[in-house]
Design a protein around this motif. Structure first.
Motif, mmCIF file in Angstrom:
data_model
loop_
_atom_site.group_PDB
_atom_site.id
_atom_site.type_symbol
_atom_site.label_atom_id
_atom_site.label_comp_id
_atom_site.label_asym_id
_atom_site.label_seq_id
_atom_site.Cartn_x
_atom_site.Cartn_y
_atom_site.Cartn_z
ATOM 1 N N ASP A 108 -4.490 3.479 -0.161
ATOM 2 C CA ASP A 108 -3.254 2.845 -0.640
ATOM 3 C C ASP A 108 -3.100 1.438 -0.077
ATOM 4 O OD1 ASP A 108 -2.535 5.035 -2.060
ATOM 5 O OD2 ASP A 108 -1.017 5.774 -0.651
ATOM 6 N N LEU A 109 -3.376 1.299 1.235
ATOM 7 C CA LEU A 109 -3.091 0.014 1.867
ATOM 8 C C LEU A 109 -4.294 -0.928 1.848
ATOM 9 C CD1 LEU A 109 -0.821 1.168 4.823
ATOM 10 C CD2 LEU A 109 -0.190 0.370 2.560
ATOM 11 N N ARG A 112 -5.709 -0.779 -2.312
ATOM 12 C CA ARG A 112 -4.786 -1.133 -3.393
ATOM 13 C C ARG A 112 -3.930 -2.339 -3.026
ATOM 14 N NH1 ARG A 112 -4.583 4.745 -3.639
ATOM 15 N NH2 ARG A 112 -6.304 5.232 -5.059
ATOM 16 N N ARG A 113 -3.643 -2.531 -1.731
ATOM 17 C CA ARG A 113 -2.876 -3.724 -1.333
ATOM 18 C C ARG A 113 -3.802 -4.671 -0.546
ATOM 19 N NH1 ARG A 113 2.821 -0.903 0.700
ATOM 20 N NH2 ARG A 113 2.910 0.602 -1.005
ATOM 21 N N TYR A 117 -4.078 -6.940 3.249
ATOM 22 C CA TYR A 117 -4.593 -6.104 4.355
ATOM 23 C C TYR A 117 -6.047 -6.439 4.706
ATOM 24 C CZ TYR A 117 -0.560 -2.980 4.601
ATOM 25 O OH TYR A 117 0.690 -2.458 4.816
ATOM 26 N N THR A 398 -2.725 -7.643 8.773
ATOM 27 C CA THR A 398 -1.910 -7.963 7.592
ATOM 28 C C THR A 398 -1.556 -9.447 7.569
ATOM 29 O OG1 THR A 398 -0.011 -7.313 8.904
ATOM 30 C CG2 THR A 398 -0.823 -5.700 7.340
ATOM 31 N N ASP A 402 5.148 -5.739 5.036
ATOM 32 C CA ASP A 402 4.980 -4.744 3.978
ATOM 33 C C ASP A 402 5.808 -3.495 4.305
ATOM 34 O OD1 ASP A 402 3.986 -3.710 1.620
ATOM 35 O OD2 ASP A 402 2.182 -2.872 2.534
ATOM 36 N N TYR A 404 5.653 0.757 3.622
ATOM 37 C CA TYR A 404 4.863 1.873 3.089
ATOM 38 C C TYR A 404 5.550 3.176 3.469
ATOM 39 C CZ TYR A 404 0.820 4.907 2.178
ATOM 40 O OH TYR A 404 -0.010 5.885 1.697
#
Ligand code: HEM
Length: 536
Positions: A108-109, A112-113, A117, A398, A402, A404
């Protein structure tokens, strides 16, 4: 007098508390009231400094993760536990450290982000040693992108497929070295992985077992493993210390980094420039061998200065990173295979049965045999899962604030992938501490693909560019070794449990030095080895 001193003490207390309240308020405003991911309660100022152990921190993170978020639910009438504390956080001297303990959180991090990251944290000791050039430690910048592009092109699956003859040749050299000096298996494995990368990257042929260039890359990775993780060196947790350590006398404990910095600085220069100088000299002499360096240097020939110099710098940093990062990781993974074989000797017998059926013992295994060797392939997969050599990957950072799962992750947070936790989740991998290649074999005997295993090589934009090479090297080395050698415990003791073979616990986790017998299976095996010794 006592009145004055009481007053000053009060002033100091008020000042410190006001500052602490101000920082807390500003932090609260920045988080918009959202909490940080759960974790142990930090102490004032030093935060969780003493909660993060210097060794085997992946185990501690897993414990914290369970403590801060196991959830229980009923599946088919059975009480089942699962980890909800897959994201936990720590603070050390104000630095936020976020640990991702599940595959989903990492995907996810970090994937996808990925745009926010994919930075790396500043590691002060690396800056002190002047190692920022290395792709693995570089910030998420344009120069990182250029070096990374070169690596992704040079190490893509099609490029690795073209290196198969070289890989097979190196595996045959490994077998002949093993046969000549059976006890020195660790040196031979380092020779295999080091000579492979040096040949591919620079066209450099390693001849001596203790070649200086192989030793330098091993030393580079060893320092990396021992100094990069939070909690290992005070100067990394308290970066301002770097400005004072040069004034600290050599006898002072804990902060005497000067010998390490001197040593690391010199090793860094050797890794970055040594092999490139070799290629340049050979180009001048007309003796340069085909290599990634040569191919890329030839492409820079039509450039004008200063573009040409910049392009050459990109080549040097990209290849220096490969040479420093790719040798020990793969060699250590093959050592893990040897330890696993000592613990479960029947695995070796099963794999040899499969290999013999394919080669008829008329020849050594080849890459083309791989689809017919699912059990050997399963062994390679299980090695990566059972004892990942990089159990915490390599820290990301990062570049934006963010949120999450309702938790706040600040800009500049260090983000760690706990690959160990993913691979030792008993729901996904029952009996996670047992080496069991069978878990990757389907009931019909075919290989079970498991996308989660790719976590061994990290996530997102920083995923290991050498993963295809590592995978190919592991397969051909393990298949070749099993086809002609028997790995056995030395002496007549029992095989004991996993604790008989301890692993190193800082950054890189490799088997500690151990002894075993690696002997040819029989006369036929010896003949196969000697018949395949490549001309050097
Ligand atoms: C068993 C073998 C190996 C393992 C387990 C391994 C693992 C890793 C991991 C976990 C990372 C960090 C990924 C991330 O930040 O998400 C990484 C990065 C890297 N690896 Fe590997 N690696 C292996 C072999 C290799 C080989 C053979 C090469 C070179 C040919 C290589 C070159 C690199 C480089 C240059 C980076 C830095 C990438 C970047 O920051 O953009 N590795 N590796």
């Amino acid at each position: 007098m006592p009145v004055v001193s009481l007053t000053s003490t009060l002033y100091i207390l008020v000042l410190v508390s006001s500052l602490a309240a101000l920082f807390a308020f500003r932090d609260y405003q920045r988080r918009r009231g959202l909490p940080y991911p759960p974790g142990p309660r930090p102490l004032p100022l030093i935060g969780n400094l003493f909660d993060i152990p210097k060794e085997f921190s992946w185990l501690a993170y897993l414990r914290f993760s369970k403590k801060h978020g196991m959830i229980y639910f009923v599946v088919k009438g059975l009480l089942t536990e699962a980890m909800a504390g897959d994201v936990i956080s720590f603070h050390v001297f104000g630095q936020a450290i976020v640990v991702l303990n599940s595959y989903k959180a990492n995907k996810d991090l970090l994937e996808r982000r990925g745009e926010i990251y994919s930075d790396r944290p500043v590691i002060p000791i690396f800056e002190m040693m002047n190692w920022q050039w290395n792709v693995a430690f570089s910030k998420y910048t344009e120069s990182w992108r250029l070096s990374r592009k070169l690596l992704d092109r040079g190490l893509r699956p099609a490029a690795i497929a073209a290196y198969r003859p070289l890989l097979q040749q190196k595996a045959h050299i490994l077998l002949s070295q093993m046969l000549a000096k059976l006890d020195e298996f660790e040196t031979h494995l380092n020779h295999l992985t080091g000579s492979l990368i040096l040949a591919m990257a620079y066209g450099y042929e390693v001849k001596e077992p203790n070649d200086r260039k192989v030793q330098a890359s091993k030393a580079f990775l060893q320092i990396t493993g021992e100094t990069s993780l939070p909690g290992t060196l005070l100067v990394n947790d308290l970066p301002y210390l770097r400005y004072v350590v040069r004034y600290i006398p050599d006898w002072f404990p804990w902060l005497n980094y000067k010998p390490l910095v001197r040593y690391g600085y010199n090793i860094g220069l050797e890794v970055l420039h040594g092999p490139m100088e070799f290629v340049r000299e050979n180009i001048l002499n007309g003796t340069a061998q085909p290599s990634i360096a040569l191919e890329n240097l030839q492409e820079t020939e039509q450039l004008e200065e200063p573009e040409r110099e910049k392009a050459e710098q990109v080549i040097a940093t990209a290849l220096g990173s490969v040479y420093s990062g790719g040798t020990d990781t793969t060699a250590s993974s093959i050592m893990v295979f040897i330890v696993a074989t000592l613990l479960r000797p029947e695995i070796q017998t099963m794999a040899q049965g499969e290999l013999d059926a394919v080669t008829g013992r008329e020849r050594l295994p080849r890459f083309e045999d791989r689809p017919r060797l699912p059990f050997v392939d399963a062994i390679c997969k299980e090695v990566f899962r059972w004892r990942p050599v990089t159990p915490l990957g390599f820290p990301h950072a990062t570049t934006e604030d963010d949120v999450y799962k309702g938790f706040f992750i600040p800009k500049g947070a260090v983000v760690i992938s706990n690959v160990w936790a993913i691979f030792h989740d008993p729901v996904m991998y029952p009996e996670p501490d047992v080496f069991k290649p069978e878990r990757f074999i389907n009931p019909n005997g075919t290989l079970r693909e498991d996308p989660v295993l790719a976590s061994s090589f990290g996530f997102g934009k920083r995923v290991c560019p050498g993963r295809h090479l590592a995978d190919a090297t592991m397969f051909i080395a393990i298949a070749s070794l099993l086809s002609v050698f028997n790995v056995m415990k030395k002496g007549n003791g029992t095989n004991g449990g996993p604790d008989m073979y301890p692993f190193t616990g800082k950054g890189l986790s490799a088997p500690c030095p151990f002894t075993c017998s690696i002997i040819p299976r029989d006369r036929r095996a010896e003949e196969l080895i000697t018949a395949n010794v490549p001309e050097q």
